[in-house]
Design a protein around this motif. Structure first.
Motif, PDB file in Angstrom:
ATOM      1  N   GLU A 185       1.650   8.943  14.959  1.00  0.00           N
ATOM      2  CA  GLU A 185       2.460   9.993  15.574  1.00  0.00           C
ATOM      3  C   GLU A 185       3.948   9.647  15.544  1.00  0.00           C
ATOM      4  O   GLU A 185       4.802  10.544  15.453  1.00  0.00           O
ATOM      5  CB  GLU A 185       2.011  10.228  17.025  1.00  0.00           C
ATOM      6  CG  GLU A 185       0.657  10.893  17.161  1.00  0.00           C
ATOM      7  CD  GLU A 185      -0.500   9.911  17.164  1.00  0.00           C
ATOM      8  OE1 GLU A 185      -1.629  10.324  17.494  1.00  0.00           O
ATOM      9  OE2 GLU A 185      -0.278   8.716  16.849  1.00  0.00           O
ATOM     10  N   ILE A 186       4.284   8.345  15.633  1.00  0.00           N
ATOM     11  CA  ILE A 186       5.689   7.941  15.565  1.00  0.00           C
ATOM     12  C   ILE A 186       6.210   8.087  14.136  1.00  0.00           C
ATOM     13  O   ILE A 186       7.350   8.524  13.914  1.00  0.00           O
ATOM     14  CB  ILE A 186       5.859   6.499  16.072  1.00  0.00           C
ATOM     15  CG1 ILE A 186       5.418   6.401  17.541  1.00  0.00           C
ATOM     16  CG2 ILE A 186       7.308   6.033  15.911  1.00  0.00           C
ATOM     17  CD1 ILE A 186       6.177   7.309  18.488  1.00  0.00           C
ATOM     18  N   ALA A 187       5.387   7.736  13.147  1.00  0.00           N
ATOM     19  CA  ALA A 187       5.782   7.970  11.751  1.00  0.00           C
ATOM     20  C   ALA A 187       5.967   9.457  11.491  1.00  0.00           C
ATOM     21  O   ALA A 187       6.902   9.867  10.787  1.00  0.00           O
ATOM     22  CB  ALA A 187       4.724   7.385  10.818  1.00  0.00           C
ATOM     23  N   GLU A 188       5.095  10.274  12.064  1.00  0.00           N
ATOM     24  CA  GLU A 188       5.217  11.730  11.936  1.00  0.00           C
ATOM     25  C   GLU A 188       6.518  12.221  12.562  1.00  0.00           C
ATOM     26  O   GLU A 188       7.223  13.071  12.001  1.00  0.00           O
ATOM     27  CB  GLU A 188       4.024  12.404  12.602  1.00  0.00           C
ATOM     28  CG  GLU A 188       4.094  13.913  12.689  1.00  0.00           C
ATOM     29  CD  GLU A 188       3.668  14.618  11.414  1.00  0.00           C
ATOM     30  OE1 GLU A 188       3.839  15.842  11.323  1.00  0.00           O
ATOM     31  OE2 GLU A 188       3.163  13.934  10.494  1.00  0.00           O
ATOM     32  N   GLN A 189       6.860  11.676  13.727  1.00  0.00           N
ATOM     33  CA  GLN A 189       8.093  12.065  14.399  1.00  0.00           C
ATOM     34  C   GLN A 189       9.316  11.724  13.548  1.00  0.00           C
ATOM     35  O   GLN A 189      10.232  12.540  13.388  1.00  0.00           O
ATOM     36  CB  GLN A 189       8.177  11.374  15.761  1.00  0.00           C
ATOM     37  CG  GLN A 189       9.404  11.757  16.578  1.00  0.00           C
ATOM     38  CD  GLN A 189       9.483  10.992  17.884  1.00  0.00           C
ATOM     39  OE1 GLN A 189       9.283   9.785  17.906  1.00  0.00           O
ATOM     40  NE2 GLN A 189       9.761  11.695  18.965  1.00  0.00           N
ATOM     41  N   ALA A 190       9.332  10.523  12.997  1.00  0.00           N
ATOM     42  CA  ALA A 190      10.445  10.123  12.140  1.00  0.00           C
ATOM     43  C   ALA A 190      10.581  11.071  10.960  1.00  0.00           C
ATOM     44  O   ALA A 190      11.688  11.483  10.587  1.00  0.00           O
ATOM     45  CB  ALA A 190      10.243   8.688  11.660  1.00  0.00           C
ATOM     46  N   ALA A 191       9.453  11.419  10.355  1.00  0.00           N
ATOM     47  CA  ALA A 191       9.472  12.319   9.204  1.00  0.00           C
ATOM     48  C   ALA A 191       9.939  13.717   9.597  1.00  0.00           C
ATOM     49  O   ALA A 191      10.714  14.356   8.874  1.00  0.00           O
ATOM     50  CB  ALA A 191       8.081  12.372   8.573  1.00  0.00           C
ATOM     51  N   ASP A 214       3.435   4.860   3.841  1.00  0.00           N
ATOM     52  CA  ASP A 214       3.006   5.909   2.917  1.00  0.00           C
ATOM     53  C   ASP A 214       2.847   7.248   3.637  1.00  0.00           C
ATOM     54  O   ASP A 214       3.234   8.304   3.117  1.00  0.00           O
ATOM     55  CB  ASP A 214       1.679   5.524   2.249  1.00  0.00           C
ATOM     56  CG  ASP A 214       1.860   4.545   1.105  1.00  0.00           C
ATOM     57  OD1 ASP A 214       3.016   4.325   0.680  1.00  0.00           O
ATOM     58  OD2 ASP A 214       0.840   3.997   0.631  1.00  0.00           O
ATOM     59  N   PHE A 215       2.274   7.213   4.836  1.00  0.00           N
ATOM     60  CA  PHE A 215       2.114   8.434   5.613  1.00  0.00           C
ATOM     61  C   PHE A 215       3.471   9.027   5.964  1.00  0.00           C
ATOM     62  O   PHE A 215       3.692  10.251   5.834  1.00  0.00           O
ATOM     63  CB  PHE A 215       1.310   8.131   6.880  1.00  0.00           C
ATOM     64  CG  PHE A 215       1.189   9.296   7.820  1.00  0.00           C
ATOM     65  CD1 PHE A 215       0.406  10.392   7.486  1.00  0.00           C
ATOM     66  CD2 PHE A 215       1.854   9.297   9.037  1.00  0.00           C
ATOM     67  CE1 PHE A 215       0.293  11.475   8.354  1.00  0.00           C
ATOM     68  CE2 PHE A 215       1.747  10.363   9.907  1.00  0.00           C
ATOM     69  CZ  PHE A 215       0.969  11.461   9.565  1.00  0.00           C
ATOM     70  N   TYR A 216       4.406   8.179   6.411  1.00  0.00           N
ATOM     71  CA  TYR A 216       5.753   8.648   6.748  1.00  0.00           C
ATOM     72  C   TYR A 216       6.418   9.296   5.532  1.00  0.00           C
ATOM     73  O   TYR A 216       6.995  10.391   5.634  1.00  0.00           O
ATOM     74  CB  TYR A 216       6.587   7.470   7.268  1.00  0.00           C
ATOM     75  CG  TYR A 216       8.073   7.671   7.145  1.00  0.00           C
ATOM     76  CD1 TYR A 216       8.753   8.591   7.940  1.00  0.00           C
ATOM     77  CD2 TYR A 216       8.819   6.920   6.218  1.00  0.00           C
ATOM     78  CE1 TYR A 216      10.126   8.770   7.817  1.00  0.00           C
ATOM     79  CE2 TYR A 216      10.181   7.099   6.104  1.00  0.00           C
ATOM     80  CZ  TYR A 216      10.835   8.020   6.892  1.00  0.00           C
ATOM     81  OH  TYR A 216      12.188   8.198   6.764  1.00  0.00           O
TER      82      TYR A 216
END
Length: 395
Positions: A185-191, A214-216
């Motif tokens: 969820e934090i990687a999603e937020q950054a993206a 990779d997800f980000y």
């Protein structure tokens, strides 16, 4: 590529001498380390945030402001700023002030932290850690981009017509990295926001960090900020260097064996094989760091932890000399030669100003006079529409 060092500000017993430095000694010592990082040619210095012994950095913005006044080129950052237990209003104010004092040569990394008791100390519930992080950053993002904010959420009192001061330097917010070791969820937020993503990359194999990165990158492209390869990625790392490999292994072993985090656990050689820990000669550290690019592709920032586990100041300064004189110059050359031309450099204040204004002069907010009650009215700046409560950013 930017290279730098980060500190968690631990005050740890030296297992060789048996001495534990005082907080005062450690604070002054880390200031010396930060200034020496600039002297040896590194790009970035970052400090973490903790509110309990055996750490001292309860106020990283204060520490970094002092370092800003002692340096000329070094970019200053955090590792990390707690977006969960800090009020986002105070984060907006303190780091905008630091941005001004540092002349723009700063950014910050946001994270949830790893100290469980810190939540009740600041009146928060750790079970709300993730929604706290998401909601607080949403507010921080707005506070730096809107002159007047109306806000109502789940974790703080509402804001009505609130202006965070000072406004960011040139009306351009500091660049933000989101740090995480396990939370998509934090990687999603950054993206989602087009911000940077920082993987601590210390305790686990690189393949662990690769999944989040990779997800980000995939989500960064999904949200239309650019291609996946244009996403902004930073990596941590941990190193101990000596001219000769065996001297490095012998020198670091007592500190590794007694380190508060992994001491009395795996053998150092096993940890070196299984994680990004680099202990050895300059060439061995160079070779291992270059493998990070093989795993992750091109990225923008490489940070090293070199001052923890009770290492004495003299040794840390020697590490900096070797890092700055023998390791980083080779890494710069090798990574630049291999770099995909489509991969951007790490954002700077100057590049963010150019992206917003082009060749025009940046906005310099000038407040209206107050009405005698320390309030300027619905529109606090001379270049914003009077009484509208909106931020038009007119220049």
């Amino acid at each position: 590529m930017e290279f730098g060092i980060f500190s968690v500000s631990d005050v740890t017993r030296d297992p060789v001498s048996g001495e534990t430095p005082s907080e005062a000694e450690r604070i002054q010592g880390l200031a010396t380390i930060a200034k020496h990082a600039e002297e040896v040619g590194l790009d970035v210095f970052a400090i973490g945030e903790h509110h309990n012994p055996p750490f001292f950095s309860s106020s990283p913005s204060t520490f970094l402001a002092y370092i800003a006044g002692q340096t000329e080129r070094l970019k200053l950052s955090t590792s990390t700023t707690l977006i969960t237990t800090n009020d986002p209003v105070r984060v907006a104010e303190e780091y905008a002030m630091l941005q001004h004092l540092a002349g723009g040569r700063m950014d910050l990394m946001l994270g949830r932290g790893n100290t469980v008791p810190v939540y009740p100390w600041f009146g928060k519930d750790i079970r709300s850690s993730l929604p706290l992080a998401l909601e607080n950053y949403n507010l921080l993002h707005r506070l730096w981009r809107e002159d007047v904010v109306d806000y109502e959420g789940n974790f703080r009192t509402p804001l009505q017509g609130f202006t965070s001061t000072p406004r960011p330097l040139d009306d351009v917010p500091p660049f933000v990295w989101h740090g995480s070791i396990r939370t998509p969820e934090i990687a999603e937020q950054a993206a989602y926001y087009g911000d940077g993503f920082f993987a601590n990359h210390i305790f686990w194999p690189s393949e662990h960090s690769l999944r989040l990165i990779d997800f980000y990158r995939e989500r960064y492209e999904h949200y239309g900020h650019g291609s996946a390869k244009q996403a902004i990625v930073g990596l941590g790392g941990q190193t101990f260097i000596a001219k000769k490999s065996q001297d490095a292994i012998d020198g670091f072993r007592p500190y590794f064996d007694e380190a508060p985090v992994y001491g009395h656990g795996p053998r150092m050689e096993d940890f070196m094989t299984q994680t990004p820990l680099s202990v050895g000669s300059p060439q061995e550290v160079i070779d291992k760091t270059l493998t990070f690019r093989e795993t992750f592709g091109d990225y923008q920032r490489q940070m090293f932890l070199i001052d923890h586990a009770g290492l004495p100041l003299k040794t840390v300064l020697e590490q900096l000399d070797l890092l700055g004189e023998e390791v980083v110059p080779v890494l710069r050359r090798e990574l630049a030669a291999r770099r995909d031309p489509e991969v951007p450099e790490s954002p700077t204040h100057a590049s963010l100003v150019r992206a917003k204004y082009g060749d025009e002069a940046p906005r310099q907010p000038r407040p209206r006079a107050n009405r005698g009650d320390n309030v300027t009215g619905g529109s606090p700046y001379l270049d914003s529409a009077g009484g509208s409560g909106a931020a038009f950013g007119l220049r």
